[in-house]
Design a protein around this motif. Structure first.
Motif, PDB file in Angstrom:
ATOM      1  N   LEU A 155       0.831  -1.215   0.000  1.00 20.48           N
ATOM      2  CA  LEU A 155       0.000   0.000   0.000  1.00 20.48           C
ATOM      3  C   LEU A 155       0.857   1.253   0.000  1.00 20.48           C
ATOM      4  N   ILE A 156       1.875   1.255   0.838  1.00 16.17           N
ATOM      5  CA  ILE A 156       2.750   2.424   0.959  1.00 16.17           C
ATOM      6  C   ILE A 156       4.192   1.928   0.871  1.00 16.17           C
ATOM      7  N   THR A 157       4.920   2.477  -0.064  1.00 17.71           N
ATOM      8  CA  THR A 157       6.297   2.008  -0.256  1.00 17.71           C
ATOM      9  C   THR A 157       7.237   2.642   0.770  1.00 17.71           C
ATOM     10  N   GLN A 158       8.404   2.031   0.852  1.00 20.34           N
ATOM     11  CA  GLN A 158       9.461   2.538   1.742  1.00 20.34           C
ATOM     12  C   GLN A 158       9.787   3.997   1.400  1.00 20.34           C
TER      13      GLN A 158
ATOM     14  N   ASP B  78      -9.865   0.240   4.907  1.00 14.19           N
ATOM     15  CA  ASP B  78     -10.150  -0.711   5.992  1.00 14.19           C
ATOM     16  C   ASP B  78      -9.626  -2.099   5.625  1.00 14.19           C
ATOM     17  N   GLU B  79      -8.324  -2.263   5.731  1.00 16.43           N
ATOM     18  CA  GLU B  79      -7.656  -3.539   5.454  1.00 16.43           C
ATOM     19  C   GLU B  79      -6.716  -3.811   6.615  1.00 16.43           C
ATOM     20  N   PHE B  80      -6.436  -5.091   6.863  1.00 18.93           N
ATOM     21  CA  PHE B  80      -5.452  -5.378   7.897  1.00 18.93           C
ATOM     22  C   PHE B  80      -4.070  -5.307   7.268  1.00 18.93           C
ATOM     23  N   VAL B  81      -3.264  -4.376   7.767  1.00 17.85           N
ATOM     24  CA  VAL B  81      -1.958  -4.116   7.152  1.00 17.85           C
ATOM     25  C   VAL B  81      -0.830  -4.484   8.111  1.00 17.85           C
ATOM     26  N   VAL B  82       0.302  -4.804   7.517  1.00 19.28           N
ATOM     27  CA  VAL B  82       1.495  -5.125   8.316  1.00 19.28           C
ATOM     28  C   VAL B  82       2.700  -4.429   7.682  1.00 19.28           C
TER      29      VAL B  82
ATOM     30  N   GLY C 296       1.969  -3.135   3.862  1.00 18.98           N
ATOM     31  CA  GLY C 296       1.270  -3.943   2.874  1.00 18.98           C
ATOM     32  C   GLY C 296       0.056  -4.637   3.470  1.00 18.98           C
ATOM     33  N   ILE C 297      -0.854  -5.030   2.584  1.00 13.69           N
ATOM     34  CA  ILE C 297      -2.056  -5.749   3.016  1.00 13.69           C
ATOM     35  C   ILE C 297      -1.701  -7.223   3.196  1.00 13.69           C
ATOM     36  N   LEU C 298      -2.017  -7.755   4.369  1.00 14.38           N
ATOM     37  CA  LEU C 298      -1.762  -9.173   4.636  1.00 14.38           C
ATOM     38  C   LEU C 298      -2.759 -10.019   3.850  1.00 14.38           C
TER      39      LEU C 298
END
Ligand code: IMP
Length: 185
Positions: free
Chosen positions: A12-15, A152-156, A173-175
Motif C-alpha cells: 500500500l505504501i512504499t518505503q 479498511d484492510e489489515f496491514v502489516v 502492505g495488506i496481509l
C-alpha cells in the motif's frame, strides 16, 4: 529487502513514500515546536520503527520515552481493553508530549493512552500517527500529525504486526486474507 513478502497481497505504501512523508512530518513538527523541547512517547511495540525515523527528522531537542500496551493480543480485532504492560520511566508534567503511534483504527488504544497522559499534566499533548484507518472508529481522537489515511484492510510492515511478525518489512502492505479472519467493524 527488494522483493514482496509471499504473505503480502499488495504493497500500500512504499518505503520511499514513508521516508518522504516522515521527513515532511518532521519538518512540520520542528516548525510547530520551534524553540521548545519535545518528549516523544513511543507506543510499543508497533511505533518503534516509525519513531526511530521521525525522531531523526525533528530538529528540536527531543527526549524519547516508551510505553508498552496490549490491546489486540494475537487477534486482528481490538479487544477494547487496553493493558499497560510497561509504563513511562519519566514524569511528563510540564513537558510538550507528542505521542507517536503506528496506526489508529477504532481509536480505543489512543483515547485511553491520551487520557492517561493528560491526567499527568503535560504542558501540551499532541498525537502523531504513521497511519489512520478512520472507517472503524469507535472513539474520536484528534490526530495532530498523520502520515497516511488507509483503507479498511489489515496491514502489516514498518512496525505493524500480525502475531508479532512482519514488523521488519520496510513497507506497509495488506496481509493476504487467507492468513487471518477479517474482523467486522
Ligand atoms: P485501535 O485501538 O483499534 O485504534 O488500534 C490501535 C492498535 O491496534 C495499533 O497500535 C496497532 O497495534 C493495532 N492495529 C490496528 N489496526 C491494525 C492493522 O491493520 N495492522 C496491524 N495492527 C493494527
Amino acid at each position: 529487502m527488494s522483493s514482496i513478502h509471499p504473505d503480502i497481497a499488495r504493497i500500500l505504501i512504499t518505503q520511499e513514500e514513508i521516508a518522504v512523508r516522515t521527513a515532511e512530518l518532521g519538518r512540520q513538527i520542528s516548525d510547530d515546536y520551534a524553540g521548545e523541547e519535545i518528549m516523544l512517547v513511543c507506543i510499543l511495540k508497533g511505533a518503534f520503527v516509525f519513531m526511530a525515523d521521525l525522531a531523526r527528522a525533528i530538529e528540536c531537542p527531543v527526549q524519547t520515552v516508551f510505553i508498552a500496551v496490549s490491546s489486540y493480543g494475537n487477534s486482528t480485532q481490538s479487544s477494547g481493553v487496553v493493558r499497560i504492560l510497561t509504563d513511562l520511566d519519566k514524569p511528563i508534567d510540564g513537558r510538550n508530549v507528542l505521542i507517536v503511534e503506528d496506526i489508529v483504527d477504532t481509536g480505543l488504544t489512543l483515547s485511553y493512552i491520551a487520557g492517561l497522559l493528560r491526567d499527568r499534566h503535560p504542558k501540551s499533548l499532541r498525537i502523531c500517527a504513521l497511519s489512520n484507518k478512520p472507517q472503524c472508529r469507535k472513539k474520536e481522537v484528534q490526530i495532530d500529525y498523520c502520515g497516511f489515511v488507509l483503507p479498511d484492510e489489515f496491514v502489516v510492515g514498518f512496525g505493524l504486526d500480525f502475531k508479532d511478525f512482519y514488523r521488519n518489512l520496510p513497507y506497509i502492505g495488506i496481509l493476504k486474507s487467507e492468513l487471518y479472519r477479517k474482523p467486522e467493524c
